[in-house]
Structure formats: C-alpha cells, structure tokens
Scaffold this motif. Structure first.
Motif, PDB file in Angstrom:
ATOM      1  N   VAL A 219       0.862  -1.192   0.000  1.00  0.00           N
ATOM      2  CA  VAL A 219       0.000   0.000   0.000  1.00  0.00           C
ATOM      3  C   VAL A 219       0.895   1.237   0.000  1.00  0.00           C
ATOM      4  O   VAL A 219       1.761   1.392   0.873  1.00  0.00           O
ATOM      5  CB  VAL A 219      -0.919   0.032   1.246  1.00  0.00           C
ATOM      6  N   GLN A 220       0.722   2.082  -1.009  1.00  0.00           N
ATOM      7  CA  GLN A 220       1.557   3.288  -1.150  1.00  0.00           C
ATOM      8  C   GLN A 220       0.720   4.510  -0.798  1.00  0.00           C
ATOM      9  O   GLN A 220      -0.337   4.735  -1.407  1.00  0.00           O
ATOM     10  CB  GLN A 220       2.034   3.388  -2.605  1.00  0.00           C
ATOM     11  N   GLY A 221       1.093   5.220   0.255  1.00  0.00           N
ATOM     12  CA  GLY A 221       0.380   6.452   0.654  1.00  0.00           C
ATOM     13  C   GLY A 221       1.342   7.606   0.512  1.00  0.00           C
ATOM     14  O   GLY A 221       2.049   7.714  -0.499  1.00  0.00           O
ATOM     15  N   LEU A 235      -2.379  10.597   4.085  1.00  0.00           N
ATOM     16  CA  LEU A 235      -2.560   9.369   3.274  1.00  0.00           C
ATOM     17  C   LEU A 235      -1.690   8.317   3.966  1.00  0.00           C
ATOM     18  O   LEU A 235      -0.575   8.004   3.563  1.00  0.00           O
ATOM     19  CB  LEU A 235      -2.085   9.636   1.832  1.00  0.00           C
ATOM     20  N   ASP A 236      -2.234   7.852   5.099  1.00  0.00           N
ATOM     21  CA  ASP A 236      -1.461   6.997   6.015  1.00  0.00           C
ATOM     22  C   ASP A 236      -1.539   5.540   5.555  1.00  0.00           C
ATOM     23  O   ASP A 236      -2.538   4.853   5.772  1.00  0.00           O
ATOM     24  CB  ASP A 236      -2.055   7.146   7.430  1.00  0.00           C
ATOM     25  N   ALA A 237      -0.456   5.085   4.904  1.00  0.00           N
ATOM     26  CA  ALA A 237      -0.454   3.714   4.341  1.00  0.00           C
ATOM     27  C   ALA A 237      -0.556   2.674   5.442  1.00  0.00           C
ATOM     28  O   ALA A 237      -1.128   1.598   5.255  1.00  0.00           O
ATOM     29  CB  ALA A 237       0.826   3.490   3.529  1.00  0.00           C
ATOM     30  N   GLU A 304     -11.167  -5.282  -1.356  1.00  0.00           N
ATOM     31  CA  GLU A 304     -10.633  -4.449  -0.254  1.00  0.00           C
ATOM     32  C   GLU A 304      -9.531  -3.533  -0.791  1.00  0.00           C
ATOM     33  O   GLU A 304      -9.407  -2.373  -0.379  1.00  0.00           O
ATOM     34  CB  GLU A 304     -10.085  -5.345   0.869  1.00  0.00           C
ATOM     35  N   ALA A 305      -8.749  -4.039  -1.723  1.00  0.00           N
ATOM     36  CA  ALA A 305      -7.678  -3.200  -2.320  1.00  0.00           C
ATOM     37  C   ALA A 305      -8.294  -2.037  -3.088  1.00  0.00           C
ATOM     38  O   ALA A 305      -7.842  -0.889  -3.023  1.00  0.00           O
ATOM     39  CB  ALA A 305      -6.810  -4.053  -3.240  1.00  0.00           C
ATOM     40  N   PHE A 313      -5.039   5.753  -2.363  1.00  0.00           N
ATOM     41  CA  PHE A 313      -3.805   4.965  -2.181  1.00  0.00           C
ATOM     42  C   PHE A 313      -3.504   4.197  -3.469  1.00  0.00           C
ATOM     43  O   PHE A 313      -4.410   3.896  -4.252  1.00  0.00           O
ATOM     44  CB  PHE A 313      -3.981   3.949  -1.036  1.00  0.00           C
ATOM     45  N   MET A 314      -2.218   3.857  -3.644  1.00  0.00           N
ATOM     46  CA  MET A 314      -1.873   2.914  -4.718  1.00  0.00           C
ATOM     47  C   MET A 314      -1.680   1.561  -4.044  1.00  0.00           C
ATOM     48  O   MET A 314      -1.013   1.480  -3.001  1.00  0.00           O
ATOM     49  CB  MET A 314      -0.571   3.357  -5.390  1.00  0.00           C
ATOM     50  N   VAL A 315      -2.269   0.525  -4.627  1.00  0.00           N
ATOM     51  CA  VAL A 315      -2.157  -0.812  -4.013  1.00  0.00           C
ATOM     52  C   VAL A 315      -1.632  -1.786  -5.051  1.00  0.00           C
ATOM     53  O   VAL A 315      -2.142  -1.863  -6.162  1.00  0.00           O
ATOM     54  CB  VAL A 315      -3.515  -1.315  -3.494  1.00  0.00           C
TER      55      VAL A 315
END
Ligand code: HGY
Ligand code: MN
Ligand code: MN
Length: 409
Positions: A219-221, A235-237, A304-305, A313-315
C-alpha cells in the motif's frame, strides 16, 4: 519373513542433532531454505543416508534423495518431507518425516534385508516458502506445477536467486527432478494442530490437504510529518493496510470466508516514530478445503484493495503461491490404517490444515500421509513438541507400511 525394526533411540538422537543446526534459544530452529544452516543440515542428512547404505543424488532444484535398490528395477516407493523451517520454528516440522525415513533404511540395512522394490527417502527443497515463494518449491517442480527455470530464477527479498543459493551451499544438483518418480508416496509428519491430542488418538490417517493462496499487498500512501499533518490530510499507508488486514481476518472469523486467514508479515516505511507511514507491505495466507472458497477470498482481497484505491492509495497485489486442495489415495489410506491398527495404535481420519509436499506428489502417484500428535497442537513455534513414544510409534508404522508395500508389490 523378518521385517525391519527401527531404533527409536537412534532416531530421537538424530532429531536432536539435526535440531542443533540453526537452533535458536528456547529450543526452536531457524533454518531457512538454501541458507548456510540448510546446507549444513543437508550435509548431515547425506551422511546418514550413506551410512544407511543408500545411494544419494541431488536434482537440479536441490531435492536430495537416498535410494536403496530393490531386487527388481522400476519406480521406487518413496517417503520424505523437508528440513527447511520457518523463522523460529520447531525442530520436528518436516525433519521428523525425513529422519524417520532414514531410520527405516538403516533398520533394513541392520537386518541385512533387501526390498523387492526400491525404496527412496526424499528431502524436498524450500517447502516452507518463507524466504523464497512459492512454497513447496522442490515438489512443485517435480509435479510440473512450476517450471524448473522459473523455480531457479525465483528471487528472495534480499535479492538472492534460488540458483545462486543452491550453488553457494553446494546443492545445485545435476540429476533430473523426474529421474526418481515414485510409484507411491507416503509422508510422515507431526499433526501441527490440536485434533489428535484432543481425541486422544495416536495416529492420524490423512485423507487430504486443504488448499492455500498467498498474497503480498503493498500500500503506497504519502509519508509526512507526524506532528504537522492534520488527520484529514493524511494518506497513512499504515492505517490503510491495518484496516485491510483486519477486514480480511474478520471475513474468516465471521463468515469463514475463507476458513482461515493470516497476516503473518507487516512492515512500514520509513518505520519511524514521528513519520506518517508512506508505505506498508504485508502478506496474506488464505486456507480452505474448498477451492471455490479460496477464489472467493482472492476476490475479497481485490475488492478491499479497490476500496483503498478509491481513497487515493496505490495498491500493488502479488500472488505468491496457490496450491489446490487434494484428496489422497483411499487404498493407501486403508493400508496405513491397517498397518497402524496392527501395531495397536488408535487411528482417526482427518484432513491436513497445513500444506505438505505430499500435496504435490499426490498429482503424480498414489499418496497418503500419517500424522502423530502435536502437544497442545502447537507448531511453527519453538514449543513444537511430540511425545517420544508417539514419534517412535509413527516411524515404526511408516517402516512397516513401506516395507510391506516394497515386498508385496
Ligand atoms: O505453511 C504450511 O502449511 C506448511 O508448514 N509449509
Ligand atoms: Mn511448516
Ligand atoms: Mn512441514
């Protein structure tokens, strides 16, 4: 006709010695696949196989075999398991089946017996899949569930390849993984769960293994200052990943979708007390006896992703492993049950919650497993333990079954 009787004392002593290689405090073991410890353990296994009069070969994915030639040529009857462990695991998981197989060969030699059909003991590479994915790597190659090339090219997180590590520990074998395809395969293993102990049963006759599906989620925040960044602007990963992990775990707990779900690794970056995590990386281990349920769980993971992506977020999802559930050979299960009963052992039929190389071997030949009880059902933990008398009884029953198959074939 006389038949081989194992030396429980020798087998237990060998399990102890093997357990010292990679030993961690409190009696556990860390011996990851293709590590220096794995290499030293393989050396010891090789010595014991040679003492038992077996000819030892190593194939090109590092599977190690000891074979005692039978009077007739043809495919061997095989037993075996693995000697790589999880991090801080126990000393019996996998090792018990290997050391018991060697004890069977030694007992045959001590009694100056010769089987009609060849007998083989296999040590499969990277069963646990902790350092290299997928798990069951050595038996997967034999079962053609993954190509040899792909398996050798597999990289660990620290950038090492299976091929390079096999070479480094001296187990980049030459023989073909298909040179010793067995006519039957039996794996002896500790139960690793509570049911045998709970029912007071000595021997589990394992009729199948549930399937599993393993994922890595990244997960990229956005990393940011813990003090100056207002909550709505974060944007808390880390929190996003924790929410996703809890949603997957709740689905298993509340809807049994899948039967069990585990988040076993979880790292944050930059992993600093005063930085909002910019990146979170975790793994998911889904298990279920129904393959359809596993596919549903995979779809749940994707949905969920998607929820996190909708929040900005980027997942990134990577599918690390999939092994279908298998049913073992009914006739072989009956043979094992009759053998155990003839030794006066109580038995119960069961399905394995843990995966095993037998899962892959079952796609190639009639296969079955024997379990002995785990105290407290504990495994993948330094506290993993089985009573000595149960370990010895299981090994003698394996020896009886293998010997009768190899002399009445
Ligand atoms: O993960 C498992 O079930 C096995 O211990 N490799
Ligand atoms: Mn294990
Ligand atoms: Mn195992």
């Amino acid at each position: 006709m006389s038949r081989p009787i194992i030396s429980g004392e020798r087998m237990l002593a060998r399990l102890q010695s093997l357990g010292q290689i990679g030993a961690v405090e409190s009696g556990g073991c860390t011996r990851l696949a293709f590590s220096d410890e794995d290499g030293r353990a393989r050396d010891l296994i090789k010595t014991w196989l040679e003492q038992a009069g077996a000819s030892v070969t190593v194939d090109s994915i590092g599977n190690l075999y000891g074979v005692v030639q039978g009077l007739s040529s043809g495919a061997p009857i095989m037993t075996g398991s693995h000697i790589d462990t999880v991090a801080r695991g126990g000393q019996l998981d996998g090792c018990y089946g290997v050391v018991a197989g060697i004890e069977m060969l030694q007992a045959i030699r001590d009694a100056a017996l010769q089987p009609s059909v060849s007998l083989a003991v296999a040590v499969f590479s990277n069963e646990e899949g902790v350092r290299f994915s997928p798990d069951l790597l050595g038996s997967r190659v034999i079962a053609k569930d993954i190509s040899l090339e792909e398996a050798l090219a597999t990289q660990s997180r620290d950038g090492k390849s299976v091929a390079g590590e096999l070479k480094r520990i001296g187990y980049a074998g030459e023989s073909s993984p298909w040179a010793l395809l067995p006519s039957k395969f039996i794996e002896l293993h500790i139960a690793q769960g509570p049911c045998l102990e709970a029912s007071g049963t000595a021997i589990g006759i394992v009729e199948g293994v549930q399937g599993h599906s393993w994922w890595e989620v990244v997960v990229q925040g956005c990393a940011n200052h813990a003090g100056t960044t207002p909550m709505p602007l974060r944007l808390d990963a880390g929190v996003a990943a924790m929410r996703m992990a809890c949603a997957l775990q709740a689905s298993a707990c509340l809807e049994r979708l899948p039967a069990v779900a585990t988040v076993g690794t979880f790292t944050l970056e930059p992993n600093a007390i005063n930085v909002v995590p910019g990146l979170a990386r975790f793994t998911v281990d889904f298990r279920d006896a129904e393959d359809g349920q596993l596919r549903e769980a995979d779809l749940l993971l994707r949905s969920e992703a998607k929820k996190l992506e909708d929040l900005g977020f980027m997942v990134q999802l990577s599918h690390l492993s999939r092994a279908l559930g298998v049913r073992f050979d009914a006739t072989l299960c009956d043979t094992l049950q009759a053998t155990a009963t003839s030794r006066g052992a109580s038995t119960q039929r069961m399905v394995s919650g843990a995966s095993h190389d037998a899962q892959m071997m079952a796609t190639l030949c009639p296969t079955a497993m024997l379990f002995v009880p785990s105290i407290g059902g504990i495994s993948h933990n330094p506290k993993e333990k089985t009573l000595d008398e149960d370990l010895v009884a299981g090994a003698q029953i394996l020896t009886d079954a293998m010997w009768s198959l190899a002399t009445t074939a």
